[in-house]
Motif scaffolding. Structure first.
Motif: not given
Length: 415
Positions: A137, A141-142, A145-148
């Motif tokens: 992605q 995006a990674a 997705d892993a942490d805001p």
């Protein structure tokens, strides 16, 4: 006159020989001083300069994440950085994880970012699971997705400020100051270093005051006694220098503990009925430090007092001044150079003390030097340790300049 009686060639030859002799003398003097100069340069000046350099130089992150540092320097700081910055950080985290250096970068970001180490190490585990391939992605995006937190501008501002090559983060932190995302300074509500600095000054001031109160009469007796008595008193003053600082401090632990000699003596004479806590508090720190630093107060005072002419006090007494008035208005002002030198020596030595407060004091009695050692040895935060050392060095320099100004002003008044 001798040169006027010579011809021009002889005078020039004499001047040339004199110049050679002067150059030879200067070279000999330089040769004698050079070993000491080189020794101080490599063992004292060099390490201190390198320590101070670390308070403003910040190249660790840029050395581990070079692509990220370049992307951060190109970013204007508005909004989130471009996708290329996410790509650069992802590749740098993957490469540094493969090289085993990602923990160093994570530790550096843990200073300005709450939970920064966990943030970086989480991405390092994700990058390691990709087997050297970019995420399907995309890196941005990674990350999100892993942490805001990767979508927070403050996180990227902290990375940008840590990308070097210079930084003011450690010096500001040592003064309990922070920069927000907009670059504005504000006081850190959780800052502790200004209070520690004030504690360092207050403890040093107490030690200096008690050293002066004890040292002034002792120096007076030494300077007005017979040569034999003065020699014996000088021997006792110098005796602590023959013993290690650590041994002297350990001796005070034996004396001041609950079942120590001091408490037992106070109980025996009836002043107290149960042991008084004299250790691991401010009392023990002040007592032990006064004992260690008292010679630095007595020796300058005694040297100045020996140079005071007794006729000045006798003249005041003969003119009708009471003994106390003659002492206070005639004798004491003449001892002020010794008082100033002793106060400066004791105070500057006290603000840098580490061993005695660490062994005899409690948690609320540790001074700034303790935290310099803590950040150097325990957390390996060389930047903050160096910044605290800069603060301590700056305070010492200011005190020295104030003392020089006061002494020069007093000399002008006397002149």
């Amino acid at each position: 006159m001798a040169l006027q009686g010579m011809d021009g060639a002889a005078a020039r030859a004499l001047r040339r020989d004199h110049s050679r002799a002067e150059r030879r003398r200067r070279l000999q003097a330089i040769g004698l001083v050079a070993p000491l100069f080189l020794f101080l340069l490599f063992t004292f000046v060099g390490p201190i300069a390198d320590m101070l350099r670390r308070s403003v130089v910040d190249t660790d992150l840029a050395a581990i994440w070079p692509r990220t540092a370049a992307a951060m320097h190109a970013w204007d700081g508005a909004g989130l950085p471009p996708d290329s910055a996410f790509n650069a950080l992802g590749e740098d985290i993957r490469d540094s994880a493969d090289a085993g250096r990602v923990a160093v970068a994570a530790q550096r970001l843990n200073y300005p970012i709450l939970g920064g180490r966990s943030l970086v190490m989480g991405m390092a585990r994700l990058a390691g699971a990709l087997d050297g391939k970019p995420p399907p992605q995309g890196w941005k995006a990674a990350f999100l997705d892993a942490d805001p937190s990767w979508g927070n501008r403050d996180t990227w501002v902290a990375i940008r400020r840590a990308s070097g090559p210079v930084t003011d983060y450690f010096l500001l932190n040592a003064l309990d100051l922070r920069k927000d995302a907009a670059g504005h300074l504000h006081h850190a509500p959780d800052g502790i270093f200004l209070s520690i600095l004030w504690r360092t000054f207050s403890v040093s001031g107490l030690v200096t005051l008690f050293a002066l109160l004890l040292g002034y009469p002792l120096a007076y007796v030494m300077s007005h006694s017979s040569r034999r008595v003065a020699g014996i008193l000088t021997l006792f003053v110098l005796l602590p220098f023959w013993t290690s600082l650590l041994v002297r401090t350990a001796a005070w632990i034996v004396l001041l503990q609950d079942q120590g000699i001091v408490n037992k003596a106070l109980i025996a004479i009836g002043l107290i009925d149960h042991p008084v806590r004299l250790m691991f508090n401010r009392v023990g720190v002040v007592v032990a430090m006064v004992h260690v630093l008292l010679p630095f107060m007595v020796l300058p005072l005694a040297a100045v007092m020996r140079g005071i002419r007794p006729e000045t006090v006798r003249a005041a007494r003969s003119l009708g001044a009471p003994p106390w008035t003659a002492f206070r208005r005639i004798y004491v002002p003449q001892t002020m150079p010794g008082v100033g030198a002793g106060v400066l020596l004791v105070f500057i030595s006290a603000i840098g003390y580490y061993i005695t407060p660490a062994l005899v004091g409690g948690a609320d009695d540790q001074m700034l030097s303790y935290f310099i050692a803590f950040y150097t040895n325990e957390t390996v935060n060389w930047g903050l340790a160096s910044a605290l050392a800069v603060v301590l060095l700056g305070a010492t320099a200011v005190l020295s300049m104030v003392y020089a100004r006061v002494v020069s002003g007093r000399g002008a008044l006397v002149g």
